[in-house]
Design an enzyme around this catalytic site. Structure first.
Site, short mmCIF file in Angstrom:
data_model
loop_
_atom_site.label_atom_id
_atom_site.label_comp_id
_atom_site.label_asym_id
_atom_site.label_seq_id
_atom_site.Cartn_x
_atom_site.Cartn_y
_atom_site.Cartn_z
N ARG B 331 -17.96 -20.63 -10.15
CA ARG B 331 -18.23 -19.80 -11.31
C ARG B 331 -18.23 -18.31 -11.01
O ARG B 331 -17.71 -17.52 -11.80
CB ARG B 331 -19.60 -20.17 -11.86
CG ARG B 331 -19.58 -21.55 -12.39
CD ARG B 331 -20.90 -21.96 -12.93
NE ARG B 331 -20.71 -23.24 -13.58
CZ ARG B 331 -21.69 -23.98 -14.05
NH1 ARG B 331 -22.93 -23.56 -13.92
NH2 ARG B 331 -21.42 -25.12 -14.64
N LEU B 442 -28.64 -30.31 -13.55
CA LEU B 442 -29.20 -31.54 -14.11
C LEU B 442 -29.64 -32.43 -12.96
O LEU B 442 -30.72 -33.02 -12.96
CB LEU B 442 -28.16 -32.25 -14.98
CG LEU B 442 -27.62 -31.43 -16.16
CD1 LEU B 442 -26.61 -32.25 -16.95
CD2 LEU B 442 -28.75 -30.98 -17.07
#
Ligand SMILES: Cc1cc2nc3c(=O)[nH]c(=O)nc-3n(C[C@H](O)[C@H](O)[C@H](O)COP(=O)(O)OP(=O)(O)OC[C@H]3O[C@@H](n4cnc5c(N)ncnc54)[C@H](O)[C@@H]3O)c2cc1C
Ligand code: FES
Lengths: 253, 639
Positions: B331, B442
């Site tokens: 990212r 997560l």
């Protein structure tokens, strides 16, 4: 664009409420509905009037926190869209927009447009789970799930718990919500052990809070996730079976 | 400067966790009910921890400011969750997931924590599947995977574009089961406003009931903060509107060190901002980079519509610069490159503030149906917001603040520097180093909540058998209540001219400009001058109407923004102190000739954990040296 709002204002759960007229001017077309309310609130704040209270959080149609009646429609005019995802380009310059909270006995008003939806949690707590204590699960691929079954379960599990179904229903029934929660688990092999106890517990709890379903179908249209009323049929089938069999013959086909 | 003890157990990386689990003390099942634990937050981390602790027999009390535990911000995670199952036989393993995560974090994370994370990742998938999480399946009925940035294997499990929602529903349902049984006391619409300590240990919390303004004290043997990240310090971010730093900031002021505050992640694929009235930015899942190709017009200032720009005049810049990873670079790399394109006048869209993410080739290759099946709900969401059809025209995307790797410092047991106070999920700093790979938040939240904290907390609690928690009528609590009430009264009494949002937006602008994708000494120094000035103005000129005794959303916000001010300043000071570029922290002074991040391993292979010294003095930096026994420090290369 300029629009005229007629907004339900109510200072607390036990006070009288009423509509108040506001002018919302110079609203950009690409603003979302809630951004329009933000602009109105900034304006109210500048004029020393308390801002309009409304629930919201993710603003991407997934948390289920937002939801108001817009011109009598739950979440407004766009199908399959939560209030936070509705954009002002769906309205015309000069429109009058009436904004109210969800209206249902099961959802008492907290303030202005915010309501208390905790009855939904009670329904899930009654049985909307699979009992599998942490650490006791087998390898995930030991339980193959036919793709169509997984897809159908996911269709039901997409419910965001916003309450639009109840708000749209003339009887304030919560069948669509409850059936989506039941079907999510009852359609999966993992959910079979508790299938019949689950449906009975959840339906019985639901009936304590909400009205009876008379198949109007308004709920499906209001649902921002377009959840199908077919799930209500599935829930009713399981409920009837459970009542007949008490779940004891559930091991037999 | 004292160094911090991370309590990483001895032994080889493969054995550490197992040995540790064996060596830490257990609480016998009959004794567990003598202990009470407070959990703040009901996102993936909080809900999974609360459910598991309750299953084990502890008394658990959970607070959330939401109206239901199921609304936590975790619900909006789209793309997926990683695990080292190697179901696809493509060479994945626990070691590879560990390695990828350490490398993705630009060698600024704690090896032992990351290895443990990779180890328990598989249990998470098993647990979630058994709970009824409807993960995507293949035709044979087995679980499907996709690939995500920063990895060359397919290890990401997903449930359409709603993975976070489904995992949170799983954890929420497990929690609901415990609430229904009466073993968890769930308190909704209540916000933690102070952490209370006694004798240097966590004693409990002060919360405000958001419906009627009641401020109450709650005590327990241990307190767990699972309160998420602080990206909203930038005002505009992909986080839900209410996400804030108050819980971990209040803990910081009570002695919990704040680690690496400057490590923030700017997500590469969000819908560009359209104007000032915008309240938040919407993420388009990174999974889109699997099939979408990112490009800009080759010529600067080319304002033709995408369809008029022929292939030969498009620059697929990620594929050109990073041939090995192409559109799947991590990212930070993808974000910075997008910024460079926009800064050099290659930006597209009405405000020239985006780059294209194009699905045409994928649609030609796989058909529109396959693309719809994979990303249908994301495409719909995009169309709803922009009024553009991404099946026909390329999406416009631009980076936006998204995730905070920094957070409360915790040791290997996830305990903060305040004994008895724990931090889990995005609220802590532990596993992602300077950059988080997709689909691993997560994983971390659920690892902490289901499989780590429930073991490690026993080791602390064992010492307090038959010791009652500090009573809530004790001085420490009554004082704290009075302080909270005072603060609220002060906000209401200010009666200034400007709204809370106005100040928040101004703060966000400073932070995005000076402490966003690129940071410089000059800019950071400027921010450190400006933030306290704006804060002063905020304190004397903010306008909060209404009363404490009612549902008052401006009053909720004002306290959160006040804490953001203090955090913002610390972020800038941390960014200034860290004389290197690593992961999401890019200092313009430290880059290679090709403009890539240049680490300074000699001086900065450590965690910077900041210790509170009171409101009038800056924090002191404490270090945790990072030791790499397994992964060799290397320059990250995705070429
Ligand atoms: C749009 C989006 C998409 C994402 N997609 C992915 C993805 O695909 N894969 C992935 O791995 N990660 C993804 N992430 C990151 C991931 O979702 C989060 O990092 C993670 O869910 C955080 O979980 P959490 O439990 O730590 O915190 P949260 O879910 O944020 O929960 C915080 C909880 O704390 C409560 N709380 C906070 N402060 C207080 C207080 N003071 N008092 C009382 N309660 C409080 C809140 O009410 C809430 O219940 C995404 C993030 C975003 C924003
Ligand atoms: S604000 Fe989350 S669904 Fe609308």
């Amino acid at each position: 664009m300029d629009v005229i709002l007629s907004v339900w204002r109510q200072t607390g759960p036990n006070t009288e409420g009423g509509f108040v007229r506001y002018e919302a001017n110079n609203i950009p077309d690409h603003a979302s509905f809630l951004e329009m309310l933000d602009i109105v609130n900034e304006d109210l704040n500048d004029r020393d009037e308390e801002p309009i209270a409304f629930d919201h959080d993710c603003r991407e149609g997934i948390c289920g926190m937002c939801g108001v009646m817009i011109n009598g429609q739950a979440h407004g005019p766009q199908l399959g869209t939560a209030t936070c995802q509705l954009h002002m380009r769906k309205f015309k310059d000069g429109d009058t927009i009436r904004i109210e909270p969800w209206r249902a006995d099961g959802f008492p008003v907290i303030r202005d447009l915010a309501v208390d939806r905790s009855a939904f949690d009670r329904i899930v707590e009654a049985g909307g789970f699979i009992t599998v204590p942490t650490g006791s699960a087998p390898d995930a691929n030991l339980i193959p799930v036919p793709k169509p079954a997984a897809e159908a379960s996911m269709d039901a599990a997409a419910c965001i718990g916003c309450g639009a179904c109840v708000a749209a229903c003339p009887n304030s029934a919560a069948q669509l919500f409850t059936s989506a929660k039941v079907a999510h688990l009852n359609l999966l092999p993992q959910g079979q052990a508790e299938r019949y106890t689950r449906v009975v517990a959840m339906v019985d709890e639901m009936e304590q809070w909400f009205g009876a379903c008379s198949n109007h179908g308004e709920c499906e249209i209001a649902c921002p996730k377009s959840i199908s009323i077919d799930f209500i049929a599935l829930m009713n089938r399981d409920y009837i079976r459970a009542k007949f069999r008490q779940g004891r013959l559930a091991g037999q086909r | 400067m004292t160094t911090l003890d991370s309590k990483v157990p001895a032994g080889s990386i493969e054995d550490k966790w197992n040995n540790h689990k064996f060596s830490i003390r257990l609480v016998n099942p009959a004794n567990k009910r003598k202990y009470s634990v407070i959990v703040i937050g009901s996102g993936l981390a909080g809900a999974s921890a609360a459910a598991t602790l309750s299953e084990l027999g502890y008394h658990v009390k959970v607070f959330t400011y939401h109206d239901s535990p199921r609304r936590a911000h975790s619900i909006s995670a789209q793309g997926g969750i990683n695990a080292a199952k190697n179901y696809h036989n493509d060479g994945d393993s626990i070691y590879r997931l560990f390695y990828d995560t350490v490398k993705g974090g630009d060698y600024r994370s704690r090896e032992a924590n990351v290895y443990r994370l990779a180890e328990v990742s598989n249990n998470i998938i098993d647990q979630a599947t058994a709970q009824g999480v409807p993960f995507a399946r293949e035709y044979g009925g087995l679980l499907d995977n996709r690939s995500f940035g920063g990895a060359q294997v397919s290890r990401t499990f997903y449930a359409r574009g709603q993975t976070g929602q489904q995992l949170l529903l799983g954890a929420y349902q497990a929690l609901a089961k415990e609430i229904g049984k009466g073993s968890v006391e769930m308190v909704n619409r209540s916000e933690l406003l102070e952490v209370v300590t006694h004798d240097g240990r966590a004693a409990g919390v002060i919360v405000r009931d958001l419906l009627n303004g009641d401020v109450t004290a709650h005590s327990a043997h241990a307190v767990v903060l699972a309160t998420g990240g602080y990206s909203n310090v930038f005002f505009l971010s992909t986080n839900a509107m209410a996400c804030n730093t108050t819980a971990i900031w209040r803990a910081h002021r009570k002695g919990a060190h704040f680690a690496n505050p400057c490590y923030t992640q700017i997500h590469p694929t969000c819908i560009p901002q359209s104007d000032e009235s915008q309240s938040k930015l919407t993420l388009m899942s990174e999974s889109l980079r699997n099939d979408g190709r990112i490009w800009v017009p080759k010529a600067p200032g080319d304002h033709r519509p995408a369809s008029d720009i022929p292939e030969s005049e498009r620059d697929y810049y990620l594929e050109r610069i990073y041939p090995a990873f192409g559109n799947l670079v991590p990212r930070d790399v993808a974000s910075r490159n997008a910024k460079t394109q926009v800064d050099t006048d290659h930006g597209i869209g009405p405000l020239r503030n985006g780059v294209y993410l194009d699905f045409k080739h994928a649609i030609d290759r796989l058909g529109e149906d396959t693309i719809r099946e994979r990303y249908g709900n994301l495409f719909e969401m995009y169309e709803r917001i922009t009024d553009d059809n991404p099946y026909a025209t390329p999406m416009r995307i631009y980076p936006a603040p998204h995730y905070t790797m920094g957070g409360t410092w915790v040791d290997y047991n996830l305990m903060t520097s305040v004994p008895g106070l724990y931090a889990i999920g995005e609220a802590n700093f532990s596993d992602h180093g300077a950059n988080r790979l997709g689909a691993s938040a997560l994983m971390q939240g659920l690892a902490d909540g289901y499989f780590v904290l429930p073991y490690t907390i026993g080791d602390y609690l064992a010492d307090y058998l038959n010791v009652d928690p500090v009573p809530t009528d004790h001085d420490v609590f009554t004082k704290a209540i009075a302080e909270v009430q005072d603060r609220t009264a002060r906000f209401l009494a200010t009666k200034g001219r400007r709204s809370v949002d106005w100040f928040h937006r101004e703060l966000g602008k400073i932070m995005l400009e000076e402490c966003g994708m690129e940071r410089s000494r000059e800019g950071l120094e400027k921010a450190i001058r400006e933030i306290p000035q704006l804060k002063e103005e905020f304190e004397s000129d903010v306008k909060v109407l209404g009363a404490n005794e009612s549902f008052n959303q401006s009053l909720e916000k004002v306290g959160r923004v006040a804490d953001f001010f203090e955090l913002a300043e610390l972020m800038c000071r941390d960014a200034l102190d860290r004389e290197e570029s690593c992961g999401g922290h890019f200092r313009v002074e430290h880059q290679t000739e090709e403009g890539e991040a240049l680490r300074n391993d000699e001086d900065f292979t450590h965690v910077s954990a900041w210790e509170w010294n009171g409101p009038d003095e800056p924090q002191t930096k404490r270090k945790e040296e990072l030791v790499f026994e397994n992964v060799k420090l290397a320059t990250r290369s995705y070429k």
